[in-house]
Design a protein around this motif. Sequence first.
Motif, PDB file in Angstrom:
ATOM      1  N   LEU A   1       0.827  -1.200   0.000  1.00 58.62           N
ATOM      2  CA  LEU A   1       0.000   0.000   0.000  1.00 58.62           C
ATOM      3  C   LEU A   1       0.869   1.261   0.000  1.00 58.62           C
ATOM      4  CD1 LEU A   1      -2.863   1.196   0.198  1.00 58.62           C
ATOM      5  CD2 LEU A   1      -2.652   1.005   2.680  1.00 58.62           C
ATOM      6  N   GLY A   2       1.898   1.273   0.836  1.00 61.98           N
ATOM      7  CA  GLY A   2       2.815   2.409   0.889  1.00 61.98           C
ATOM      8  C   GLY A   2       3.552   2.626  -0.425  1.00 61.98           C
ATOM      9  N   GLN A   3       4.023   1.538  -1.039  1.00 63.34           N
ATOM     10  CA  GLN A   3       4.714   1.642  -2.327  1.00 63.34           C
ATOM     11  C   GLN A   3       3.767   2.149  -3.411  1.00 63.34           C
ATOM     12  OE1 GLN A   3       7.964   1.413  -2.984  1.00 63.34           O
ATOM     13  NE2 GLN A   3       8.214   1.166  -0.780  1.00 63.34           N
ATOM     14  N   TRP A   4       2.533   1.667  -3.404  1.00 66.97           N
ATOM     15  CA  TRP A   4       1.551   2.146  -4.367  1.00 66.97           C
ATOM     16  C   TRP A   4       1.355   3.650  -4.208  1.00 66.97           C
ATOM     17  CZ3 TRP A   4      -2.964   4.789  -3.912  1.00 66.97           C
ATOM     18  CH2 TRP A   4      -3.715   4.929  -5.077  1.00 66.97           C
ATOM     19  N   ALA A   5       1.198   4.113  -2.958  1.00 62.89           N
ATOM     20  CA  ALA A   5       0.993   5.541  -2.706  1.00 62.89           C
ATOM     21  C   ALA A   5       2.189   6.353  -3.199  1.00 62.89           C
ATOM     22  CB  ALA A   5       0.747   5.786  -1.217  1.00 62.89           C
ATOM     23  N   LEU A   6       3.395   5.913  -2.864  1.00 61.25           N
ATOM     24  CA  LEU A   6       4.598   6.630  -3.310  1.00 61.25           C
ATOM     25  C   LEU A   6       4.721   6.644  -4.828  1.00 61.25           C
ATOM     26  CD1 LEU A   6       7.253   5.399  -0.717  1.00 61.25           C
ATOM     27  CD2 LEU A   6       6.363   7.721  -0.972  1.00 61.25           C
ATOM     28  N   GLY A   7       4.427   5.525  -5.452  1.00 58.47           N
ATOM     29  CA  GLY A   7       4.547   5.430  -6.905  1.00 58.47           C
ATOM     30  C   GLY A   7       3.506   6.221  -7.668  1.00 58.47           C
ATOM     31  N   ASN A   8       2.429   6.603  -7.001  1.00 53.28           N
ATOM     32  CA  ASN A   8       1.344   7.306  -7.684  1.00 53.28           C
ATOM     33  C   ASN A   8       1.116   8.732  -7.197  1.00 53.28           C
ATOM     34  OD1 ASN A   8      -0.021   5.351  -9.622  1.00 53.28           O
ATOM     35  ND2 ASN A   8       0.254   4.115  -7.788  1.00 53.28           N
ATOM     36  N   LEU A   9       2.036   9.263  -6.404  1.00 55.26           N
ATOM     37  CA  LEU A   9       1.863  10.623  -5.884  1.00 55.26           C
ATOM     38  C   LEU A   9       1.684  11.648  -6.993  1.00 55.26           C
ATOM     39  CD1 LEU A   9       4.362  10.792  -2.887  1.00 55.26           C
ATOM     40  CD2 LEU A   9       1.866  10.801  -2.801  1.00 55.26           C
ATOM     41  N   SER A  10       2.528  11.608  -8.024  1.00 55.75           N
ATOM     42  CA  SER A  10       2.436  12.615  -9.092  1.00 55.75           C
ATOM     43  C   SER A  10       1.142  12.455  -9.887  1.00 55.75           C
ATOM     44  CB  SER A  10       3.659  12.559 -10.008  1.00 55.75           C
ATOM     45  OG  SER A  10       3.757  11.289 -10.616  1.00 55.75           O
ATOM     46  N   THR A  11       0.709  11.221 -10.096  1.00 55.16           N
ATOM     47  CA  THR A  11      -0.546  10.984 -10.812  1.00 55.16           C
ATOM     48  C   THR A  11      -1.729  11.507 -10.000  1.00 55.16           C
ATOM     49  OG1 THR A  11       0.420   9.015 -11.807  1.00 55.16           O
ATOM     50  CG2 THR A  11      -1.971   9.208 -11.898  1.00 55.16           C
TER      51      THR A  11
END
Length: 121
Positions: free
Chosen positions: A97-107
Amino acid sequence: MLDEQGCPDCKRINEVLSRVGDRWSVLIIISLAQYGTLRFNELKRNLGISQRMLSLTLKELERDGLVNRTYHPTIPPKVEYNLTPLGESFRQPVAALGQWALGNLSTIDAARATYDEATGP
């Protein structure tokens, strides 16, 4: 539609997800997974959480069997927290969940900007 017959444990699942899915619980689990055993004030400092909210969240995580609380009767008293085996089993889903959030911050930022621009103040 799901009801008691179609999903007899839905209310229970909701209770669990409400606890483990809230903002502070997730951040506490991530911190303890990353650093191991932490003292109360270390968690408070790392997370930028109020003392009251941290205390309440830790008590609930301890009640649910995800976090151990160890009290050392020293002066001043020392209280440490770490993950239980159940808490350790929650590391992988929380990390994902944390990795998903970090990977999608700009989107997410772009989507918010587009939405805000379209809906106005």
